[in-house]
Design a protein around this motif. Structure first.
Motif, PDB file in Angstrom:
ATOM      1  N   MET A   1       0.660  -0.905   0.139  1.00 17.17           N
ATOM      2  CA  MET A   1      -0.038   0.135  -0.074  1.00 17.17           C
ATOM      3  C   MET A   1       1.129   0.748   0.111  1.00 17.17           C
ATOM      4  N   GLU A   2       0.049   2.196  -0.181  1.00 14.98           N
ATOM      5  CA  GLU A   2       1.009   3.562   0.052  1.00 14.98           C
ATOM      6  C   GLU A   2      -0.258   4.672   0.787  1.00 14.98           C
TER       7      GLU A   2
ATOM      8  N   ILE B   1      -4.972   9.468  -9.512  1.00 19.37           N
ATOM      9  CA  ILE B   1      -5.772  10.075  -8.577  1.00 19.37           C
ATOM     10  C   ILE B   1      -6.483  11.022  -8.584  1.00 19.37           C
TER      11      ILE B   1
ATOM     12  N   GLU C   1       0.275   9.789  -8.339  1.00 18.92           N
ATOM     13  CA  GLU C   1      -1.220  11.061  -8.165  1.00 18.92           C
ATOM     14  C   GLU C   1      -1.741  11.673  -9.343  1.00 18.92           C
TER      15      GLU C   1
ATOM     16  N   ARG D   1      -0.398  15.221  -3.006  1.00 17.85           N
ATOM     17  CA  ARG D   1      -1.326  15.168  -4.255  1.00 17.85           C
ATOM     18  C   ARG D   1      -1.303  17.269  -3.967  1.00 17.85           C
TER      19      ARG D   1
ATOM     20  N   VAL E   1      -0.289   3.356  -7.832  1.00 16.09           N
ATOM     21  CA  VAL E   1      -1.176   4.138  -8.423  1.00 16.09           C
ATOM     22  C   VAL E   1      -0.933   5.526  -8.049  1.00 16.09           C
TER      23      VAL E   1
ATOM     24  N   ASN F   1      -2.038   7.371   1.688  1.00 11.31           N
ATOM     25  CA  ASN F   1      -2.635   8.811   1.208  1.00 11.31           C
ATOM     26  C   ASN F   1      -2.034  10.398   1.461  1.00 11.31           C
TER      27      ASN F   1
ATOM     28  N   GLU G   1      -6.835   4.277   6.289  1.00 13.58           N
ATOM     29  CA  GLU G   1      -6.656   4.249   4.544  1.00 13.58           C
ATOM     30  C   GLU G   1      -5.161   4.402   4.119  1.00 13.58           C
ATOM     31  N   TYR G   2      -5.171   3.360   2.909  1.00 11.17           N
ATOM     32  CA  TYR G   2      -4.477   3.668   2.552  1.00 11.17           C
ATOM     33  C   TYR G   2      -4.283   4.131   1.194  1.00 11.17           C
ATOM     34  N   SER G   3      -3.768   4.064  -0.326  1.00  9.67           N
ATOM     35  CA  SER G   3      -3.815   3.441  -2.025  1.00  9.67           C
ATOM     36  C   SER G   3      -2.985   2.222  -2.186  1.00  9.67           C
ATOM     37  N   GLU G   4      -3.677   1.559  -3.149  1.00  6.88           N
ATOM     38  CA  GLU G   4      -3.073   0.533  -3.558  1.00  6.88           C
ATOM     39  C   GLU G   4      -1.553   0.681  -4.195  1.00  6.88           C
TER      40      GLU G   4
END
Length: 827
Positions: free
Chosen positions: A42-43, A549, A546, A50, A544, A45, A538-541
């Motif tokens: 994961m990465e 996103i 920026e 961003r 993915v 957020n 919560e994380y991002s996959e």
């Protein structure tokens, strides 16, 4: 006296294996803390990343289209130097390579750099391996770091990661025979530190170096080692200059920019730095400083009620840092410890900001560059480094004490004051945590104002005040009290465990080696468990980016504006005022179209003056200055449905908001009939307010001499090139005139050429550009060519060459000395 008592299996290992075990612990620590990103695929957020990616869109587009650096960003705040948003890649560096290969493991790589650097530095101070590991964990797992990482402050964290390596270089220069190698390490570490791109951290770190140097200088003069002092001071100066010069391409441009940014003050307010109230906004409360040992004493992040507006989490130094710091101050007499303690206390007081005005207001006015930085609590990121080192001195005293107990040279009563003092302070903090107010007057007033607005009564109404107190006492205080008491009890328990370990080791029930391993384990458990509170749920996959996103966040209003933002002849895009999105604290709209808004902590002061809440942009009917929007080339405004504003019509009703179109927007470049010359910026600024000047026909230029211009019905402007950086137009006049260009004025680097000959760019209408145009047909071009960048790039290459020479020279000296030792041994 040396004890022959057993010290534990770790000390029986060879030195090389001790280092391997120590480094293995440091390697594993980030895996346990950041499991979601290191092994979970994961990465983070990262909000700030961003925002950066959105604000850098015009830079990236230009770079991809023209294969060169634009140096000017056109999509935020009407335009600003690109190096404020995204540093150009002019000179290669090993640090960039390290970040690239470890990108998928972020933030593990930066954490390893920090932990390894701290470990090497503490080894240079001749601490044993496990003691160095303990100190490395205290600094490397400081809770502020996960808070930074989760928020996306990557440049700040990278800058902090290289600080210990600079200390390694300092140590080698000042206290070893490997001064050339130290020069190499110091210059490279400072180059990487500065290249991280967070001048605030670099500036704060200089106070630590200054403290060390002053203590060392005092010792050198006292011992009459003047030549040695001159030599290592020269090496430090050369290494620092070479390291900083390695980033001259960025530093010179930013230094130049600082004069014209909000950090350089404002011509309107008459300041030459940040506004003091703004700079001191994130000041650490004096009592709130106790969160370095009781992290949720002020509610942590979710239920925070301290002196700052909001916070992502505390600067937790670790529970065991408390007894070690107390022991160091009571029992240790060491110049280095005093140097770090001095720097730690000074930076701690600087972190108090407005709460310690006697010091900080003086520093703000007197110390060079102090007024250029905001958020005083950031000083604590350097305080944590200093007190981690102080803690290690205290831990070393404990270990030495335990090693010497077997022969009877140390007595139990030597522990009464330092260990008893730590337990006493812990108990005092526990009692205090149970008797706090858990709210502030400002919070009570804020809730009272909300209730009053809902009921259309005065906030001072007794019933309103009573209801506000009741809401706080029933909804907020119980949770805050529970958190504070829980962490205070946690502190006491860890102090009791430490005391038990000390007593057990004194009674030789626990070996010094096991004692140290237990201390390392407690520190790791303590720091990691607290750090995890402030990591996101919560994380991002992974994988993915920026950009994807941002694309996924696209709204129908963004698409509509993108499709219609270009001028009628297709030569340039108009601008947007995204009031729907928090225009001046959000860069996301700038990803989709050029915006008057954006996100940066260092806006141009002319922009800040105009968009300030009391500035001319929000003056006039409907709370907006229509004539100024016309002048700034703003065609669209986003807001909620139902906005009634003269000259604007509803262009598109979207699912998330409405796009309003300005029917009277001015073109990108236009001639005026007359020019009104004023001698000062203040007079030009006052004329921006509505109803004073018709900017379609009159330009205001800051000049002491009149500038001729007249109406010319035959004049013509044809823009042939506009990409946000380069501007070229064919202009035609039957008589001399004045051309207003709706691009933000920035005096350093912009060059105008008329038929290839350079002509002046005049500051027009306070924040735009203007050019005098003689009669005839001409080609006008504008390009951004800051000499500071060209000079800086040349100096950066020289620095890189000097660093390579230092490294080669250090290698040669090492090889020569190695061969010399071998020959002597053979003889």
């Amino acid at each position: 006296m040396t004890s022959s008592a057993p010290q534990g299996f770790f000390f029986n290992l060879s030195e090389g294996r001790q280092h391997l075990v120590a480094l293995l612990i440091l390697i594993l620590a980030p895996f346990f803390l950041y499991t979601a990103t290191t092994i979970g695929g994961m990465e983070f957020n990262r909000y700030d990343i961003r925002q950066w990616r959105a604000g850098a869109e015009s830079i990236i587009e230009y770079r991809e289209a023209y294969n060169k650096e634009p140096l000017w960003a056109s999509n935020m705040f009407g335009g600003m130097p690109a190096y404020v948003v995204s540093a150009p890649t002019s000179v290669p560096g090993l640090d960039r390579f390290l970040y690239q290969i470890g990108q998928s493991l972020y933030p593990a790589v930066q954490t390893w750099i920090l932990l390894f650097g701290m470990y090497v530095f503490l080894i240079c101070l001749r601490f044993d391996k496990l003691t160095a590991v303990a100190g490395s964990l205290l600094y490397g797992l400081t809770t502020y770091f996960p808070v930074l990482i989760a928020a996306g402050h990557t440049s700040k964290y990278a800058a902090l990661a290289w600080l210990p390596w600079a200390l390694v270089g300092y140590w080698l220069i000042t206290r070893s025979q490997k001064r050339v190698f130290g020069l190499f390490v110091f210059s490279v570490a400072m180059a990487f530190e500065v290249r991280a791109g967070h001048p605030q951290i670099t500036y704060y770190f200089l106070f630590v170096l200054l403290s060390l140097w002053l203590y060392d200088s005092w010792a050198s003069f006292k011992e009459k080692k003047i030549q040695d002092w001159a030599l290592y001071t020269s090496f430090l100066f050369i290494g620092g200059i070479v390291g900083v010069m390695g980033n001259a391409d960025r530093l010179l441009t930013l230094q130049e920019y600082a004069t014209y940014s909000i950090r350089g003050g404002s011509a309107i307010s008459g300041t030459d730095g940040l506004d003091q109230n703004y700079a001191f906004t994130w000041s650490q409360g004096i009592k709130e400083t106790l969160t370095i040992w009781i992290p949720d004493l002020y509610g942590g992040a979710v239920s925070y009620w301290g002196e700052k507006p909001v916070t992502g989490g505390p600067h937790y130094f670790g529970a065991l840092s408390l007894p070690f710091i107390i022991i160091a101050f009571i029992a240790v007499r060491n110049r280095v410890m005093y140097a770090f303690a001095t720097a730690g206390f000074i930076t701690l007081m600087f972190a108090w900001g407005r709460h310690f005005g006697a010091l900080n207001e003086f520093a703000f006015d007197v110390i060079p560059y102090f007024s250029k930085f905001r958020a005083p609590e950031t000083w604590l990121s350097v305080s944590s480094l200093c007190f981690s080192v102080v803690s290690v001195f205290g831990l070393k005293w404990c270990v030495d004490y335990l090693k010497e107990t077997a022969d009877g040279s140390r007595k139990l009563n030597e522990l009464y004051v330092p260990v008893g003092g730590a337990l006493g302070i812990g108990l005092l903090l526990f009692v205090m945590a149970g008797n706090m107010d858990f709210t502030t007057n400002a919070e009570r007033d804020r809730i009272a104002n909300q209730i009053a607005q809902q009921n259309n009564v005065s906030p001072q109404n007794p019933q309103v005040q009573q209801q506000a107190v009741q809401i706080i006492s029933t909804r907020l205080v119980p949770e805050r009290s529970e958190k504070a008491k829980g962490d205070a009890m946690r502190l006491v328990l860890l102090l009791l465990i430490f005391s038990g370990l000390m007593y057990g080791a004194y009674r030789q029930k626990v070996s010094p080696g096991i004692f140290l391993i237990a201390i390392v384990a407690i520190i790791a458990f303590d720091m990691i468990s607290v750090d995890r509170r402030y990591l996101p749920e919560e994380y991002s996959e992974s994988g993915v980016d920026e950009k994807q996103i941002l694309e996924d966040s696209r709204r129908d209003i963004d698409t509509y504006i993108q499709e219609n933002i270009t001028s009628e002849d297709g030569s340039y895009p108009y601008r947007v005022l995204p009031l729907l999105d928090g225009a001046f604290s959000n860069a996301i709209p700038s990803y989709f179209y050029p915006s008057l808004g954006g996100y940066t902590g260092a806006k141009l002061s002319v922009i800040q003056d105009v968009i300030d809440s009391e500035g001319p942009l929000f003056a006039g009917a409907g709370g907006i200055n229509k004539s100024l929007l016309n002048l700034l080339n703003i065609r669209y405004l986003t807001f909620r449905p139902g906005l009634q504003l003269d000259g604007f019509t509803t262009a598109f009703d979207g699912q998330t908001g409405t796009v309003y179109e300005n029917q009277d927007v001015f073109p990108k470049a236009f001639f005026v009939d007359s020019v009104y010359a004023v001698p000062t910026s203040g007079e030009a600024y006052d004329l921006l307010y509505p109803g004073v000047i018709d900017y379609r026909t009159t330009a205001v230029v800051e000049s002491s001499t009149p500038i001729p211009s007249s109406s010319d019905s035959t004049s013509r402007i044809q823009i042939n090139l506009y990409n946000g950086v380069d501007f070229e137009a064919e202009v035609e006049r039957s008589e001399p005139g004045f051309l207003v260009i709706s691009e933000i004025y920035y005096p350093e680097g912009w060059v105008a050429r008329l038929n290839g000959e350079e002509v002046p760019i005049l500051k027009t209408n306070y924040l735009l550009r203007g050019v005098e145009i003689p009669a005839g047909n001409h080609t006008l071009s504008l390009s951004f060519e800051p000499q500071s960048h060209a000079t800086g790039t040349m100096l950066a290459w020289i620095s890189l060459g000097a660093q390579l020479c230092f490294g080669l020279l250090a290698g040669f000296i090492f090889y020569r000395n190695k061969n010399t030792v071998t020959d002597d041994q053979e003889v």
